[in-house]
Structures are given as structure tokens and as C-alpha cells.
Design an enzyme around this catalytic site. Structure first.
Site, mmCIF file in Angstrom:
data_model
loop_
_atom_site.group_PDB
_atom_site.id
_atom_site.type_symbol
_atom_site.label_atom_id
_atom_site.label_comp_id
_atom_site.label_asym_id
_atom_site.label_seq_id
_atom_site.Cartn_x
_atom_site.Cartn_y
_atom_site.Cartn_z
ATOM 1 N N ASP A 114 -3.320 8.309 -0.599
ATOM 2 C CA ASP A 114 -3.580 7.222 0.357
ATOM 3 C C ASP A 114 -5.044 6.789 0.278
ATOM 4 O OD1 ASP A 114 -3.277 5.596 2.835
ATOM 5 O OD2 ASP A 114 -4.488 7.186 3.715
ATOM 6 N N HIS A 168 0.822 -1.220 0.000
ATOM 7 C CA HIS A 168 0.000 0.000 0.000
ATOM 8 C C HIS A 168 0.855 1.269 0.000
ATOM 9 C CE1 HIS A 168 -2.907 3.053 1.082
ATOM 10 N NE2 HIS A 168 -2.302 3.234 2.243
ATOM 11 N N GLU A 188 1.738 4.875 12.622
ATOM 12 C CA GLU A 188 0.405 4.461 13.076
ATOM 13 C C GLU A 188 0.304 2.956 13.274
ATOM 14 O OE1 GLU A 188 -4.228 4.437 11.473
ATOM 15 O OE2 GLU A 188 -2.635 5.317 10.270
ATOM 16 N N ASP A 189 0.907 2.187 12.375
ATOM 17 C CA ASP A 189 0.644 0.745 12.338
ATOM 18 C C ASP A 189 1.828 -0.133 12.732
ATOM 19 O OD1 ASP A 189 -1.950 1.197 11.524
ATOM 20 O OD2 ASP A 189 -1.436 1.186 9.400
#
Length: 696
Positions: free
Chosen positions: A139, A48, A76-77
């Protein structure tokens, strides 16, 4: 998915000086950090950010933006931190990544509020650097392309609505029409699946039965322009399903009644050729009056430039034609990103003013829901053009009024508006403006925004500014009342209270400033005991428990009750000594005391009624009033003065309604008896500040 060397080669093609090692390091970093994470499609998660970076290379953006795209989900991830990013890739990339990162997933919040909270953070980050927006839009676009892999229909619909409400309008607002159209199409498929299938099916039928009609019309246009000596490129396409569906909804027509389904684009070599081409087309085919728009001489706020016209082709077929240069076309498709010369620090003026307006809306919005409403208004409406008397041009949504225009020129001008001249004629402030109107705003020295303006303004900026001004005015009036109440409370203390004691009270209560303190008193967020203790610690030690304090002089007894039977005064009618009263006794409950004319007595028809009366020694109760004040400065303070002069302590104060030129307040007062309450009502009714006063 782009391979590492392919991504680097793409960047090097348009930026030979790009730092190849840094780009490679960013690619490897995102692959390592996301590790074995998977997307809903089953692909590795790092695919992604790599694809988002690829979208950024299509726009030929600088290496910092490409690296930001690669890293935008790591904080964030994964276990990566902003400090890690700054250490490895520099402060600029860290700042951009921090701006794009969704700082929290507030799953428990309502949908609109959650979307608005993300939007608030997003707008603030975007105001610092527009590249945050460009990465975020890419995004979202890639997430929409893979949305069908998500199994939950509810989640797909939620993401699609958020895309339609926020991200597609933002893409349009910065001129990225290619992104906008694809987002709308993908979101429309999820939100209205039946309509999407129907329209795409009908378009497929037309495509199969037209016998190459689109190509034939494009060739006819090109030949007509070639015969006039113009070198052009012509392409034709069907309008997007969402565009057709929107037109059907707006015009309340069926698919068969939509006549301009086909649109054609003419690319010329120069701006002069655009106007020459338009003239040729208008001479060759009949054009439809009212459908011609010149966005070259008057560009849209997002920089969009083109000529639009609609023609009647053979067999009464309507076709839409857009005429532009190649440079205009690239700008129109990719907007701000197409000419973002960030290294030189250039920012298109139109964008700066729009971003400034959005940040004003963020600052003025009271809560997340209000922010979302105002921002939708700011980014997603058709536009008209209006001029100041000196010729300055302002773009506004359709239906905009002189008040919207005034706030668009400057917030202070909007706040001081008292009238307007439109094309030299005095017109009401609620008049809807038309394209080309010249608007002259008349200012008043002591003017202020009116709550009634909210019934006709249409811009988010105007609505946010008006609501903020009304809130500040109301807060000032409540603080003024708080000042009078503070003086009354201070008079009951055993020591004289000065400014120092007030400052220390503010600190003890952990408030911002004295105005907050006064507002809390006026709004009855603090009771008398809390105020006295803050002003003079220990001063209430001899007054007893909280439950009994403030009622030392109150001794209510009621005749007609058996000794020891508990009772309470009904909150619906607030009986006070002197009122004719009756009691309602329900099983397993005490007696509830009402005035004899209370409307709530009808609900007690199946209960025991008791004939009650006040003991002669009874004194003190809460009386409720409903006071309608004229909505102008000082009226609330005048009401407070009447209460103070009549020795009535305000227990609660709440604005029940605001309907200019009136404001309705609900007030609970500590009064001795009915005679005391009646005197207060008489004093209120005699005041020029009061339109009406009744028991509540």
C-alpha cells in the site's frame, strides 16, 4: 490498472485452487464501494487497491491476502464496515482488513506522535498476522509511486519522511529489499530534491561516458568464473542515489571520493558454488580487507543470505560483488513474503523473535514519542554479531553494549545484569561490543536496571525496558510515601479506618486498585479533604469551604501593611513565619511578600518596597524544600517518616532531577514557622538517606 480477469488469472497461475468467484466478488465490491472517488492523479480510487493486489500477486501470496489488498481501504474510506466484510468474505479476511485499516486520522496530533500512534496499532496488528505488514508495505509503495500527483510540497515531504523513518526500515527488517530500495529512492527525491538531482545527474554522466564499462566488468567476472567451471549469471548496476548520498554523509566525502559506485551480483547454482566463486574472484582480483561479509553462514535477522566482497578492478576501480544462489536471491529481494507458506502455518524463527521484541517495546513505551524512538532503534541500524558462552548467536546494532546484549537474550537477564565478561575478561557494562565477541552476563539477585544505562544503551528494547523499570520503581516509592500519608490522614478521622474503607475509597474515586490510590496520595494528586471524604463520606462537612479547609489553624497577619491591603506569599521563596520579610507593591496589584534574601527581589527595583514583619500570632505557611536522596530503595519512605515525625503535612511532592546515584525531590510542606521548618531540615540532614537538604 489490472483488469478483473487479469488479476484472477495471475492468482490462478500459482494457486490453481484459488476461489475464482470470491476473488471476482472482492474486485467488484471494491469498485462499487469506492464508486466515483478519485485519487490525486485523477484516476478512479479503486485503481489503488487493485494495484496493491497486483503487487501481492507478484509475491504469489494466498487469496486471503489478495482479497485483503483489494478491500484494505473500504472500511476507512467508504461506508463499508468490518461486519460487512466479515459477512461477505469471512472472518479471516475481516481480521486482516481490520489490521491494515488506519483506524483514525489524528490530524491534530504532532507529526511524530501521529506517526507513532499509527505504528503502535500497526505493530500490534502485525504481531497477530505478518500478512498485515505485507499488504501495508505494498500500500505504501504504490502511494509513493503516485506521490508526485499530490500538489502540496509539505504533504509530500511529510509522507516521505514517514516512509523513510518507518516503512522502508520495516521492509528491510523483513528482508523486502526491493520494496525498501524503491521506497527510499522515491522518498529521497522529495526530502532532498537538490541532492537527488545532483547525484542522478552525475550518475547519468558516468553512464554516458563509461563506454559500456558496467557490461564489460560483468562479462569479465562471468568469464573468470566460467573458466573455473562455474555456471553463473552476472548482472551489474549503479548504486541507488540514496545509498550514495547516505555513504557521502556518513563518510563526510564528496561524490568524486566514492569509489564503489558500481555493484555486481553473481547468481550461482548451489551454496557450495558461492564459496567457490568467491575464491576465484579473490584469486583473480585483489580484494579489499575488512570488506568481506559472510551472510550465508550467519544470516541477518531478516533471513538475508549472501556473500559480500569488494574488489579492486583495473585502474584501481573498486567494485562491490554479491554472491548468492537463485533461491537466496528471491528471498533477499522479497524477504518474508518469498517463502511465506501461510497455509502450513510456517513462520521463520528469526521473524518470531523480532516481532516478540517489537511487541515488548510497544508494551514498555510510556508515550507515542518514546515508542517511535525505540522502534526506530529496533529496525534501522547496522548489525554486529555476538555470542553467549554456549554459542547462541545474537544480532545487535553497531555500538551495542553488554546491557543491550543481556536484554536481547531475555528481559529478566537485562534487569539483573551487574557486570559482564567479554571474551573471558571482566569489562564495564558500557563497553561497545565487536563482531564475534563472546559475552557472559553476570547477574545479581537483587539487581535492577539503572537510569544511567540510558546514556550508553543503543537498542530500543533495552531503552524501553530500562525506562519502564525506573518508572515502576519511582511509582512504588511514591506509593510507599502515600501509605504513610494515608495513615496520618486516617488518624484525623472520627472513626477507625480499615481495609474495607480503603477498598470502597478506591471504588468511589474510580481507581484501578489500592496502589493507584496510594500513588495519587503520595504524588499529591488528591488533597487531604478528598482522601478523607473518599474514606468516610460526610466526614468533612463541618470543615468549611475547600478554599479555607486545611487552614483553620493558620492565622497569618503581617505588620507594616495598611488595614485592608491584600497580600500574598511569594511562590519563589515561600516565606514562613520567622523569616525576615519585605513587601513589593506594584500598581493595581496587592503586596507580594518575599524573604529578605530572595533573588527575585532584583526584579522589583522599580516598585515600592515595604518593610514588613510577622505578627507574633502568625502561624502556618507553605515551606518548600529541595531534598537530594540517595537513589536506592526505601529512601523516599525514610524522608516521609521524618516529615510525619515532625508533624509536617506534605502538600506537593515532585521529582526534580534524577542523576544516579542521586534523586532530587521538590517538596512543599505545611509548617508552623521557621523554627518548625529548621527542625525538619536538621532531621533530614542527619539521615543516612539524605545527601543534601536545602530550602527550595
Amino acid at each position: 490498472m489490472l483488469r478483473q480477469y487479469e488479476l484472477v488469472e495471475r492468482v490462478k497461475e500459482y494457486d490453481p485452487n484459488a476461489d475464482e468467484a470470491l476473488l471476482n466478488r472482492a474486485y467488484v465490491y471494491t469498485v462499487q464501494k469506492h464508486g466515483t472517488q478519485k485519487r490525486a492523479s485523477g484516476d478512479p480510487y479503486f485503481s489503488h487497491p487493485v494495484e496493491v493486489a497486483g503487487l501481492m500477486t507478484d509475491l504469489k501470496l494466498d487469496q486471503e491476502t489478495i482479497i485483503t489488498a483489494l478491500l484494505h481501504d473500504t472500511v476507512e474510506d467508504t461506508l463499508a464496515t468490518i461486519e460487512d466484510v466479515e459477512d461477505k468474505f469471512g472472518s479471516e479476511v475481516a481480521r486482516l482488513v481490520d489490521g491494515v485499516t488506519k483506524l483514525s486520522k489524528i490530524e491534530a496530533m504532532p507529526e511524530d506522535e501521529r506517526a507513532a500512534e499509527n505504528l503502535r496499532k500497526f505493530l500490534l496488528a502485525m504481531s497477530e498476522d505478518i500478512r498485515v505488514l505485507l499488504v501495508k508495505l505494498a500500500d505504501r509503495l504504490h502511494n509513493m509511486r503516485t506521490l508526485h500527483f499530490i500538489k502540496s510540497p509539505e504533504k509530500r515531504q511529510r509522507i516521505s519522511r514517514e516512509t523513510m523513518d518507518i516503512y522502508a526500515p520495516l521492509a528491510e527488517r523483513v528482508g523486502m529489499y526491493e520494496y525498501m530500495r524503491e521506497m527510499q529512492a522515491l522518498a529521497f527525491e522529495q526530502i532532498e530534491p537538490d541532492a537527488y538531482q545532483t547525484i542522478t545527474g552525475r550518475l547519468e554522466q558516468i553512464r554516458n561516458s563509461d563506454g559500456g564499462q558496467v557490461d564489460a566488468i560483468a562479462l569479465a567476472i562471468k568469464q573468470a568464473l566460467a573458466e573455473a567451471g562455474l555456471k553463473v549469471e552476472v548482472s551489474g548496476r549503479e548504486k541507488h542515489p540514496y545509498s550514495i548520498w547516505k555513504k557521502m554523509a556518513e563518510r563526510h566525502v564528496s561524490f568524486e571520493q566514492i569509489t564503489d559506485i558500481m555493484a555486481f551480483r553473481v547468481i550461482t547454482e548451489s551454496e557450495e558454488d558461492c564459496y567457490r566463486a568467491m575464491g576465484v574472484l579473490h584469486r583473480t582480483w585483489q580484494f579489499i580487507p575488512g570488506r568481506f561479509k559472510d551472510y550465508i553462514s550467519t544470516p541477518k535477522n531478516n533471513g538475508y543470505r549472501s556473500l559480500h566482497t569488494s574488489l579492486i578492478y583495473e585502474n584501481s576501480m573498486r567494485v562491490e560483488v554479491q554472491i548468492r544462489t537463485r533461491e537466496m536471491h528471491r528471498t533477499n529481494e522479497f524477504g518474508l513474503a518469498a517463502h511465506w507458506a501461510y497455509k502450513q502455518g510456517d513462520r521463520p524463527d528469526g521473524q518470531v523473535s523480532w516481532l516478540r521484541d517489537l511487541i515488548e517495546i510497544v508494551d514498555a513505551s510510556h508515550d507515542a514519542e518514546e515508542l517511535l524512538e525505540h522502534t526506530r532503534l529496533a529496525v534501522y541500524q547496522d548489525r554486529i554479531f555476538a555470542f553467549t558462552p554456549k554459542g547462541a548467536l545474537f544480532q545487535l546494532p553497531k555500538g551495542a553494549t553488554p546491557v543491550d546484549f543481556a536484554f536481547a537474550v531475555h528481559t529478566d537477564l537485562g534487569a539483573q545484569a551487574v557486570g559482564a565478561k567479554i571474551n573471558g575478561r571482566h569489562m564495564p557494562l558500557r563497553t561497545a561490543l565487536n563482531n564475534g565477541d563472546v559475552v557472559d552476563i553476570i547477574k545479581g539477585k537483587n539487581a535492577e536496571p539503572q537510569l544511567s544505562w540510558l546514556s550508553f544503551v543503543v537498542t530500543g528494547k533495552a531503552r524501553a525496558a530500562i525506562r519502564r523499570a525506573v518508572r515502576l520503581k519511582e511509582r512504588a516509592e511514591v506509593a510507599s510515601l502515600g501509605r504513610k500519608l494515608l495513615d496520618e490522614i486516617s488518624g484525623r478521622l472520627p472513626a477507625k479506618i480499615g481495609k474495607k474503607a480503603v477498598r470502597e475509597a478506591v471504588q468511589r474515586l474510580e481507581m484501578e486498585d489500592e496502589e493507584d490510590f496510594l500513588y495519587a496520595i503520595g504524588a499529591h494528586k488528591l488533597d487531604d479533604r478528598e482522601v478523607m471524604e473518599a474514606l468516610l463520606p460526610g466526614s468533612t462537612a463541618d470543615l468549611g469551604d475547600d478554599a479555607d479547609w486545611g487552614r483553620q489553624e493558620r492565622a497569618i497577619s503581617i505588620r507594616g501593611l495598611t488595614a485592608g491591603v491584600g497580600f500574598k506569599l511569594a511562590e519563589c521563596c515561600h516565606p514562613v513565619p520567622g523569616d525576615r520579610i519585605v513587601g513589593l507593591r506594584r500598581p493595581s496589584e496587592g503586596v507580594e511578600v518575599h524573604t529578605i534574601d530572595c533573588l527575585e527581589l532584583a526584579s522589583g527595583i522599580d516598585t515600592d518596597w515595604l518593610d514588613l514583619s510577622w505578627d507574633k500570632r502568625s502561624s502556618g505557611a507553605i515551606g518548600r524544600l529541595r531534598v537530594t536522596l540517595y537513589d536506592r530503595p526505601g529512601t523516599l519512605a525514610e524522608m516521609a517518616t521524618i516529615f510525619a515525625q515532625n508533624h509536617a503535612n506534605v502538600k506537593t511532592l515532585e521529582q526534580a532531577e534524577q542523576d544516579p546515584p542521586f534523586a532530587v525531590w521538590s517538596v512543599d510542606l505545611d509548617v508552623k514557622d521557621l523554627a518548625h521548618l529548621t527542625r525538619i531540615l536538621s532531621a533530614l540532614r542527619a539521615s543516612d538517606a539524605v545527601a543534601q537538604a536545602e530550602r527550595g
